[in-house]
Design an enzyme around this catalytic site. Structure first.
Site, PDB file in Angstrom:
ATOM      1  N   ALA A 131      63.128 -38.410  23.517  1.00  0.00           N
ATOM      2  CA  ALA A 131      63.693 -39.753  22.602  1.00  0.00           C
ATOM      3  C   ALA A 131      64.349 -40.694  23.457  1.00  0.00           C
ATOM      4  O   ALA A 131      65.692 -40.771  23.904  1.00  0.00           O
ATOM      5  CB  ALA A 131      64.640 -39.107  21.501  1.00  0.00           C
ATOM      6  N   LEU A 132      63.695 -41.820  24.017  1.00  0.00           N
ATOM      7  CA  LEU A 132      64.224 -42.684  25.037  1.00  0.00           C
ATOM      8  C   LEU A 132      64.006 -44.182  24.188  1.00  0.00           C
ATOM      9  O   LEU A 132      64.867 -44.739  24.275  1.00  0.00           O
ATOM     10  CB  LEU A 132      63.423 -42.607  26.389  1.00  0.00           C
ATOM     11  CG  LEU A 132      63.813 -43.527  27.255  1.00  0.00           C
ATOM     12  CD1 LEU A 132      65.490 -43.217  27.772  1.00  0.00           C
ATOM     13  CD2 LEU A 132      62.688 -43.422  28.576  1.00  0.00           C
ATOM     14  N   ALA A 137      64.435 -51.641  22.835  1.00  0.00           N
ATOM     15  CA  ALA A 137      64.618 -50.873  24.215  1.00  0.00           C
ATOM     16  C   ALA A 137      63.303 -50.173  24.291  1.00  0.00           C
ATOM     17  O   ALA A 137      63.511 -48.993  24.235  1.00  0.00           O
ATOM     18  CB  ALA A 137      65.903 -50.223  24.229  1.00  0.00           C
ATOM     19  N   GLN A 293      16.803 -50.722  32.836  1.00  0.00           N
ATOM     20  CA  GLN A 293      17.514 -50.881  34.210  1.00  0.00           C
ATOM     21  C   GLN A 293      18.848 -51.310  33.744  1.00  0.00           C
ATOM     22  O   GLN A 293      19.745 -51.010  34.436  1.00  0.00           O
ATOM     23  CB  GLN A 293      17.212 -52.104  35.199  1.00  0.00           C
ATOM     24  CG  GLN A 293      15.726 -51.461  35.915  1.00  0.00           C
ATOM     25  CD  GLN A 293      15.437 -52.470  36.777  1.00  0.00           C
ATOM     26  OE1 GLN A 293      15.229 -53.372  36.651  1.00  0.00           O
ATOM     27  NE2 GLN A 293      14.755 -51.870  38.009  1.00  0.00           N
ATOM     28  N   GLY A 357      25.531 -49.112  19.823  1.00  0.00           N
ATOM     29  CA  GLY A 357      25.217 -50.121  18.952  1.00  0.00           C
ATOM     30  C   GLY A 357      26.087 -49.925  17.762  1.00  0.00           C
ATOM     31  O   GLY A 357      27.334 -49.520  17.772  1.00  0.00           O
ATOM     32  N   GLU A 381      54.642 -44.620  28.201  1.00  0.00           N
ATOM     33  CA  GLU A 381      55.280 -44.324  29.447  1.00  0.00           C
ATOM     34  C   GLU A 381      54.901 -45.240  30.645  1.00  0.00           C
ATOM     35  O   GLU A 381      54.921 -45.286  31.893  1.00  0.00           O
ATOM     36  CB  GLU A 381      54.548 -42.782  30.193  1.00  0.00           C
ATOM     37  CG  GLU A 381      54.974 -41.699  29.115  1.00  0.00           C
ATOM     38  CD  GLU A 381      54.556 -40.504  29.686  1.00  0.00           C
ATOM     39  OE1 GLU A 381      54.525 -40.189  31.121  1.00  0.00           O
ATOM     40  OE2 GLU A 381      54.189 -39.816  28.862  1.00  0.00           O
TER      41      GLU A 381
END
Length: 397
Positions: A131-132, A137, A293, A357, A381
């Protein structure tokens, strides 16, 4: 279709026998699991139980606390997360949060704290949470507002034996509302910025903790907001040194940052496997999609993007485990890995969806769910922009 990814990369010198052992055993186990993931919270509990029973959660803690290896090992975490994410991003989430949620206890806990929590994490008996983040923040950790103030008016904030009261909010907390304990970071010296943060262990059900506000996101995962109202923490719940919480949080994230890149690799490898399978089966204009291709060029670009991210990821984990270079150099390597692997995975999955598709945007197809799953990895993170700043400042220095 054989959904197991190639493990040729395990022959690289970044890895040793312990990592190759994981890669030899985990894919078959992961492919055999049948978890109903329609309810993300029930599914995560199921995954934690299965991962614990099978011994995979033992890689989240050190051997002295029931772990599989002598110490937390970034390369093992990368291999595990890459493989789990290939099969189920929710399984990867359940595994990763056990490690991240208990990582601060592994790094900074007292012997009593480690004994009380880490063996239970390794068994899957306790679900962990970190829990940060707060509403204002996230990337700016020093701006957190959760306060830890003396429980008694005649105490001072730095008194080592005094109980404290937590008041404030945390948000975007993984495993929020279902964790058995939270490693919570709070301001014990509001004037000191990042130097005034302390960590605490707060058990679920503690009076004053409300973790009932679930957060719903585009790729369902258990997330919640935590509200602390005069939530009492005793002195023995402090985690690490008083006002040493910022360093502890950053050390914890440093261990797991490369593993986020590993998860991105797993999702990208699955997208490539799905694209190859679809291209071989889908017929149009008298031939298969794989015969064009343009398709071959896209598949080639996807494979190169994955390998570019993989090499940076394995290097970062190897540098951290073997202490190569300075701490700053290791942090830069982890930033490069996290940024490149997650951004490249987003591109790979987008190309795989385009190749499918209309099927690509049909809810319930694998590439559609991967498209939603990968998006958050570029944010949590340490968002891509934060990783760019870390790298850029190092280049200028």
């Amino acid at each position: 279709m054989n959904h197991d990814p190639s493990t040729d990369h395990l022959a690289l010198p970044f890895f040793d026998a312990a990592h190759r052992d994981i890669a030899a055993r985990l894919p078959e186990w992961a492919a055999a699991q049948d978890v109903d993931e329609r309810d993300d919270r029930a599914a995560c509990r199921d995954w934690v139980r299965r991962l614990g029973d099978a011994g995979w959660l033992r890689y989240c803690v050190a051997a002295e606390h029931g772990g599989a290896l002598p110490a937390l090992d970034s390369r093992a975490l990368v291999v595990l997360r890459e493989t789990l994410a290939f099969h189920s991003p929710l399984a990867d989430f359940a595994f990763a949060m056990q490690g991240l949620g208990s990582g601060a206890i592994s790094l900074g806990g007292t012997p009593a704290q480690r004994a009380a929590y880490l063996p239970a994490v390794a068994r899957g008996d306790k679900i962990a949470a970190f829990a940060l983040s707060e509403p204002d923040a996230g990337s700016d950790v020093a701006a957190m507002q959760l306060q830890a103030t003396p429980a008694r008016a005649d105490c001072v904030a730095d008194e080592p034996d005094g109980a404290l009261m937590l008041d404030g909010r945390k948000t975007w907390i993984s495993n929020g509302g279902m964790a058995d304990f939270y490693c919570v970071f709070a301001k014990t010296d509001p004037q000191a910025g990042s130097r005034g943060i302390t960590a605490f262990i707060v058990d679920r059900g503690t009076p004053g903790l409300d973790d009932s506000a679930h957060i719903h996101v585009m790729a369902p995962h258990p997330l919640a907001e935590l509200v602390f109202t005069r939530c009492r923490v005793e002195a023995d719940q402090q985690l690490g040194e008083r006002n040493g919480g910022f360093k502890l949080a950053m050390q914890t994230l440093d261990i797991f940052r490369a593993s986020v890149a590993g998860a991105a690799l797993g999702m990208a490898r699955r997208a490539l496997a799905e694209a190859i399978d679809h291209a071989r089966r889908r017929r149009m204009f008298g031939q298969t999609l794989a015969d064009f291709q343009l398709t071959q060029a896209k598949l080639g670009e996807m494979a190169a993007l994955i390998d570019a991210g993989a090499l940076l990821t394995y290097r970062a984990a190897w540098m951290r485990d073997t202490q190569q270079g300075s701490m700053k150099e290791r942090s830069v390597a982890a930033a490069m890995a996290k940024m490149t692997a997650t951004e490249n995975a987003q591109r790979v999955i987008d190309m795989a969806l385009q190749m499918h598709g209309g099927l690509g945007v049909k809810v319930g197809t694998k590439v559609e769910s991967l498209y939603r799953d990968i998006r958050s990895l570029r944010i949590y993170e340490g968002a891509t922009e934060v990783q760019q700043l870390i790298i850029g400042k190092a280049v200028l220095a």
